[in-house]
Design a protein around this motif. Structure first.
Motif, PDB file in Angstrom:
ATOM      1  N   TRP A 155       0.801  -1.218   0.000  1.00  0.00           N
ATOM      2  CA  TRP A 155       0.000   0.000   0.000  1.00  0.00           C
ATOM      3  C   TRP A 155       0.840   1.278   0.000  1.00  0.00           C
ATOM      4  CZ3 TRP A 155      -0.471  -2.951   4.754  1.00  0.00           C
ATOM      5  CH2 TRP A 155       0.153  -2.377   5.855  1.00  0.00           C
ATOM      6  N   LEU A 156       2.151   1.149   0.070  1.00  0.00           N
ATOM      7  CA  LEU A 156       2.997   2.333   0.128  1.00  0.00           C
ATOM      8  C   LEU A 156       3.292   2.881  -1.268  1.00  0.00           C
ATOM      9  CD1 LEU A 156       5.536   1.293   2.918  1.00  0.00           C
ATOM     10  CD2 LEU A 156       3.430   2.640   3.136  1.00  0.00           C
ATOM     11  N   ASP A 157       3.590   4.171  -1.323  1.00  0.00           N
ATOM     12  CA  ASP A 157       3.828   4.836  -2.605  1.00  0.00           C
ATOM     13  C   ASP A 157       5.001   4.240  -3.373  1.00  0.00           C
ATOM     14  OD1 ASP A 157       1.883   7.192  -2.744  1.00  0.00           O
ATOM     15  OD2 ASP A 157       2.726   7.442  -0.751  1.00  0.00           O
ATOM     16  N   ASP A 158       6.021   3.764  -2.655  1.00  0.00           N
ATOM     17  CA  ASP A 158       7.212   3.255  -3.335  1.00  0.00           C
ATOM     18  C   ASP A 158       7.165   1.756  -3.577  1.00  0.00           C
ATOM     19  OD1 ASP A 158       7.517   2.321  -0.752  1.00  0.00           O
ATOM     20  OD2 ASP A 158       9.651   2.820  -0.625  1.00  0.00           O
ATOM     21  N   ALA A 159       5.973   1.161  -3.507  1.00  0.00           N
ATOM     22  CA  ALA A 159       5.847  -0.292  -3.668  1.00  0.00           C
ATOM     23  C   ALA A 159       6.439  -0.762  -4.995  1.00  0.00           C
ATOM     24  CB  ALA A 159       4.382  -0.713  -3.560  1.00  0.00           C
ATOM     25  N   GLY A 160       6.210  -0.026  -6.072  1.00  0.00           N
ATOM     26  CA  GLY A 160       6.678  -0.446  -7.396  1.00  0.00           C
ATOM     27  C   GLY A 160       8.176  -0.599  -7.459  1.00  0.00           C
ATOM     28  N   GLU A 161       8.904   0.382  -6.931  1.00  0.00           N
ATOM     29  CA  GLU A 161      10.365   0.323  -6.969  1.00  0.00           C
ATOM     30  C   GLU A 161      10.891  -0.870  -6.156  1.00  0.00           C
ATOM     31  OE1 GLU A 161       8.585   2.996  -6.328  1.00  0.00           O
ATOM     32  OE2 GLU A 161       9.022   4.272  -8.078  1.00  0.00           O
ATOM     33  N   ARG A 162      10.273  -1.094  -5.013  1.00  0.00           N
ATOM     34  CA  ARG A 162      10.726  -2.214  -4.177  1.00  0.00           C
ATOM     35  C   ARG A 162      10.412  -3.548  -4.829  1.00  0.00           C
ATOM     36  NH1 ARG A 162       8.473  -2.772   0.715  1.00  0.00           N
ATOM     37  NH2 ARG A 162       6.616  -1.574   0.252  1.00  0.00           N
ATOM     38  N   LEU A 163       9.234  -3.670  -5.419  1.00  0.00           N
ATOM     39  CA  LEU A 163       8.869  -4.912  -6.090  1.00  0.00           C
ATOM     40  C   LEU A 163       9.757  -5.167  -7.303  1.00  0.00           C
ATOM     41  CD1 LEU A 163       4.991  -4.564  -5.840  1.00  0.00           C
ATOM     42  CD2 LEU A 163       6.406  -6.238  -4.626  1.00  0.00           C
ATOM     43  N   ASP A 164      10.134  -4.103  -8.016  1.00  0.00           N
ATOM     44  CA  ASP A 164      11.051  -4.250  -9.151  1.00  0.00           C
ATOM     45  C   ASP A 164      12.364  -4.886  -8.709  1.00  0.00           C
ATOM     46  OD1 ASP A 164       9.309  -3.196 -10.973  1.00  0.00           O
ATOM     47  OD2 ASP A 164      10.256  -1.220 -11.074  1.00  0.00           O
ATOM     48  N   ARG A 165      12.890  -4.398  -7.601  1.00  0.00           N
ATOM     49  CA  ARG A 165      14.182  -4.907  -7.136  1.00  0.00           C
ATOM     50  C   ARG A 165      14.096  -6.373  -6.725  1.00  0.00           C
ATOM     51  NH1 ARG A 165      14.541   0.536  -5.078  1.00  0.00           N
ATOM     52  NH2 ARG A 165      13.624  -0.077  -3.064  1.00  0.00           N
ATOM     53  N   VAL A 166      13.032  -6.733  -6.013  1.00  0.00           N
ATOM     54  CA  VAL A 166      12.893  -8.126  -5.565  1.00  0.00           C
ATOM     55  C   VAL A 166      12.641  -9.044  -6.755  1.00  0.00           C
ATOM     56  CG1 VAL A 166      11.571  -9.730  -4.142  1.00  0.00           C
ATOM     57  CG2 VAL A 166      12.047  -7.425  -3.296  1.00  0.00           C
ATOM     58  N   ALA A 167      11.777  -8.637  -7.668  1.00  0.00           N
ATOM     59  CA  ALA A 167      11.472  -9.464  -8.837  1.00  0.00           C
ATOM     60  C   ALA A 167      12.717  -9.699  -9.688  1.00  0.00           C
ATOM     61  CB  ALA A 167      10.371  -8.814  -9.669  1.00  0.00           C
ATOM     62  N   LYS A 168      13.558  -8.702  -9.774  1.00  0.00           N
ATOM     63  CA  LYS A 168      14.805  -8.850 -10.541  1.00  0.00           C
ATOM     64  C   LYS A 168      15.693  -9.900  -9.906  1.00  0.00           C
ATOM     65  CE  LYS A 168      18.654  -6.190 -12.460  1.00  0.00           C
ATOM     66  NZ  LYS A 168      19.276  -4.845 -12.590  1.00  0.00           N
ATOM     67  N   ARG A 169      15.756  -9.899  -8.571  1.00  0.00           N
ATOM     68  CA  ARG A 169      16.588 -10.900  -7.887  1.00  0.00           C
ATOM     69  C   ARG A 169      16.015 -12.307  -8.049  1.00  0.00           C
ATOM     70  NH1 ARG A 169      16.868  -6.811  -3.780  1.00  0.00           N
ATOM     71  NH2 ARG A 169      15.390  -7.932  -2.422  1.00  0.00           N
ATOM     72  N   LEU A 170      14.684 -12.412  -8.009  1.00  0.00           N
ATOM     73  CA  LEU A 170      14.045 -13.732  -8.083  1.00  0.00           C
ATOM     74  C   LEU A 170      13.842 -14.214  -9.516  1.00  0.00           C
ATOM     75  CD1 LEU A 170      11.278 -13.425  -5.328  1.00  0.00           C
ATOM     76  CD2 LEU A 170      13.469 -14.628  -5.166  1.00  0.00           C
ATOM     77  N   GLY A 171      13.795 -13.293 -10.444  1.00  0.00           N
ATOM     78  CA  GLY A 171      13.575 -13.679 -11.832  1.00  0.00           C
ATOM     79  C   GLY A 171      12.141 -14.009 -12.154  1.00  0.00           C
ATOM     80  N   LYS A 172      11.199 -13.457 -11.382  1.00  0.00           N
ATOM     81  CA  LYS A 172       9.775 -13.684 -11.657  1.00  0.00           C
ATOM     82  C   LYS A 172       8.949 -12.604 -10.975  1.00  0.00           C
ATOM     83  CE  LYS A 172       9.156 -16.964  -7.818  1.00  0.00           C
ATOM     84  NZ  LYS A 172       8.702 -18.330  -7.458  1.00  0.00           N
ATOM     85  N   PRO A 173       7.709 -12.382 -11.454  1.00  0.00           N
ATOM     86  CA  PRO A 173       6.866 -11.342 -10.868  1.00  0.00           C
ATOM     87  C   PRO A 173       6.395 -11.719  -9.458  1.00  0.00           C
ATOM     88  CG  PRO A 173       5.653 -12.546 -12.542  1.00  0.00           C
ATOM     89  CD  PRO A 173       7.071 -13.035 -12.614  1.00  0.00           C
ATOM     90  N   ILE A 174       5.992 -10.688  -8.695  1.00  0.00           N
ATOM     91  CA  ILE A 174       5.564 -10.865  -7.313  1.00  0.00           C
ATOM     92  C   ILE A 174       4.037 -10.821  -7.243  1.00  0.00           C
ATOM     93  CG2 ILE A 174       5.818 -10.006  -4.955  1.00  0.00           C
ATOM     94  CD1 ILE A 174       8.462 -10.768  -6.350  1.00  0.00           C
ATOM     95  N   PRO A 175       3.374 -11.849  -6.679  1.00  0.00           N
ATOM     96  CA  PRO A 175       1.917 -11.804  -6.519  1.00  0.00           C
ATOM     97  C   PRO A 175       1.526 -10.828  -5.413  1.00  0.00           C
ATOM     98  CG  PRO A 175       2.792 -13.836  -5.594  1.00  0.00           C
ATOM     99  CD  PRO A 175       3.947 -13.128  -6.215  1.00  0.00           C
ATOM    100  N   VAL A 176       0.680  -9.852  -5.756  1.00  0.00           N
ATOM    101  CA  VAL A 176       0.404  -8.722  -4.870  1.00  0.00           C
ATOM    102  C   VAL A 176      -1.090  -8.510  -4.709  1.00  0.00           C
ATOM    103  CG1 VAL A 176       0.539  -6.199  -4.726  1.00  0.00           C
ATOM    104  CG2 VAL A 176       2.562  -7.513  -5.367  1.00  0.00           C
ATOM    105  N   HIS A 177      -1.507  -8.198  -3.478  1.00  0.00           N
ATOM    106  CA  HIS A 177      -2.862  -7.722  -3.214  1.00  0.00           C
ATOM    107  C   HIS A 177      -2.788  -6.235  -2.897  1.00  0.00           C
ATOM    108  CE1 HIS A 177      -5.230 -11.616  -2.472  1.00  0.00           C
ATOM    109  NE2 HIS A 177      -4.009 -11.998  -2.826  1.00  0.00           N
ATOM    110  N   PHE A 178      -3.615  -5.429  -3.585  1.00  0.00           N
ATOM    111  CA  PHE A 178      -3.721  -4.010  -3.268  1.00  0.00           C
ATOM    112  C   PHE A 178      -4.551  -3.848  -1.992  1.00  0.00           C
ATOM    113  CE2 PHE A 178      -4.001  -3.577  -8.130  1.00  0.00           C
ATOM    114  CZ  PHE A 178      -2.622  -3.438  -8.258  1.00  0.00           C
TER     115      PHE A 178
END
Length: 417
Positions: A155-178
């Motif tokens: 729910w935080l404003d910077d969620a996208g940037e943080r998810l980008d970094r984690v997804a890059k490390r894992l090599g797959k998208p992150i399942p997210v609930h808004f």
């Protein structure tokens, strides 16, 4: 060192080392040992004790009562699938006992938690149904949850940037609930600025939208306003072709009183544990309390007039009195205000709690019917007897019945009966 303590320490050491993997079966990335849990024995609140060979007090979890409550909630919800929150150690009853039990029921489609450790414990205990973590978490915790196939909330404003970094490390998208704040004003992205934020997240390759939800405040008129705001946002998002995934909003209160809020899943919690949202709801469903608190008598002594009991001392017997000692006290969750207010059942008789309670001991006056023995089971809370059912004990002790359940010590053995 005894086996129980040795096993406990070994389990804690294994958790600290964190060597194992139980991520999603189709993961394309090798799990990193620091992030993944695999051995159910390493994270468990189902501890030994409370048996015929133990003086430990114990909590009994009534599986049939849980099944009844799940059926009742499902009926109230018109068959809408249930997302069962087992947060806060399953409201005090033990997440690794209650979680697998609820997950085994067909009406329950998924579980929810609010702590990373809870989700990992549920996976380690064998739960394979979807799990949602409903709190904001760090990047490292996002990675840990994803590797264990647990959906996350943001729910935080910077969620996208943080998810980008984690997804890059894992090599797959992150399942997210808004998580949308429609008026609780505690957590969530405010509804009136959520749409562009959702658009931004949904178009990122790092994000897989798994759901959207809100939380009500449990006031019917305010909840109706919140529901209107939530519905409006959903309509706007669909107009913009923003994927929403699973839509959910309804806790126990609105499951009873606001059927329009059911959506794809009801997130009923306390009703599953036998607690009504208010007195008016009692006529609407047949809920059962799901737990008992028990201990064994470990000492019996007759005191003469004028003798004192316990530290202080704060209690003096005024006549020859037979006292039974139970090894359960305030740190186990039995309220100290039970003294002189509550009773305990031994056999088929109720005896008063007297004296003063310590952190690990309760004193019961059994003089009225002293035909009891060391080793006899004493029941301090029991839904089958109105004098000591959870609501009655809580009222007598001057606390809420939800508080009585949630304050149970997590280290007490849990028995599924």
């Amino acid at each position: 060192m005894d086996k129980t303590r040795r096993g406990f320490l070994a389990g804690m050491a294994a958790c600290a080392g964190g060597a194992l993997s139980a991520g999603s079966a189709n993961s394309t990335v090798a799990p990193r040992s620091k992030s993944v849990i695999s051995n159910a024995a390493n994270i468990s609140r189902l501890r030994k004790g409370g048996s015929a060979n133990s003086n430990d007090p114990w909590v009994e979890i009534d599986a049939q009562a849980f099944r009844n409550n799940v059926r009742e909630v499902s009926r109230m919800a018109g068959g809408t699938p249930i997302m069962a929150p087992v947060k806060n150690n399953a409201y005090g009853l033990g997440d690794t006992v209650v979680g697998p039990l609820l997950a085994s029921m067909p009406e329950v489609s998924r579980l929810a938690c609010v702590r990373v450790s809870e989700g990992l414990a549920l996976r380690a205990a064998g739960v394979r149904k979807p799990i949602l973590n409903m709190s904001e978490v760090t990047e490292e915790e996002i990675e840990e949850l994803v590797l264990n196939d647990i959906e996350i909330t943001c729910w935080l404003d910077d969620a996208g940037e943080r998810l980008d970094r984690v997804a890059k490390r894992l090599g797959k998208p992150i399942p997210v609930h808004f998580f949308i704040d429609t008026g609780l004003n505690r957590e969530g992205m405010p509804y009136d600025r959520a749409l562009p934020w959702m658009q931004d997240l949904a178009r990122r390759p790092s994000v897989k939208v798994a759901g959207i939800y809100t939380m009500f405040i449990h006031d019917i008129e305010h909840d109706k306003v919140q529901l209107m705001r939530f519905n409006r946002l959903i309509a706007e998002a669909r107009k913009e072709d923003i994927p929403l995934g699973l839509v959910h909003a309804s806790p126990s209160y609105t499951t009873f009183y606001l059927p329009e809020a059911r959506f794809d899943s009801v997130r009923s919690a306390t009703a599953l544990f036998g607690l009504y949202p208010d007195a008016n709801a009692v006529s609407m469903a047949d809920l059962k309390y799901v737990w008992r608190l028990r201990a064994r008598i470990v000492r019996l002594e007759q005191l003469q007039r004028g003798e004192t009991v316990g530290f202080g001392p704060k209690y003096t017997v005024e006549k020859p009195t037979t006292l039974a000692l139970l090894p359960v006290g305030s740190t186990d969750g039995y309220p100290s205000s039970a003294v002189n207010n509550c009773k305990v059942m031994i056999g088929d008789h109720l005896y008063p709690v007297v004296g003063s309670m310590s952190s690990a001991h309760t004193i019961v006056d059994v003089s009225e019917k002293p035909d009891v023995s060391i080793g006899d089971v004493a029941t301090l809370v029991d839904p089958d007897h109105k004098e000591i059912e959870p609501r009655a004990v809580a009222k007598q002790a001057g606390i809420g019945h939800y508080s009585l359940m949630s304050r149970l010590n997590a280290l007490l053995p849990r028995k599924l009966v």
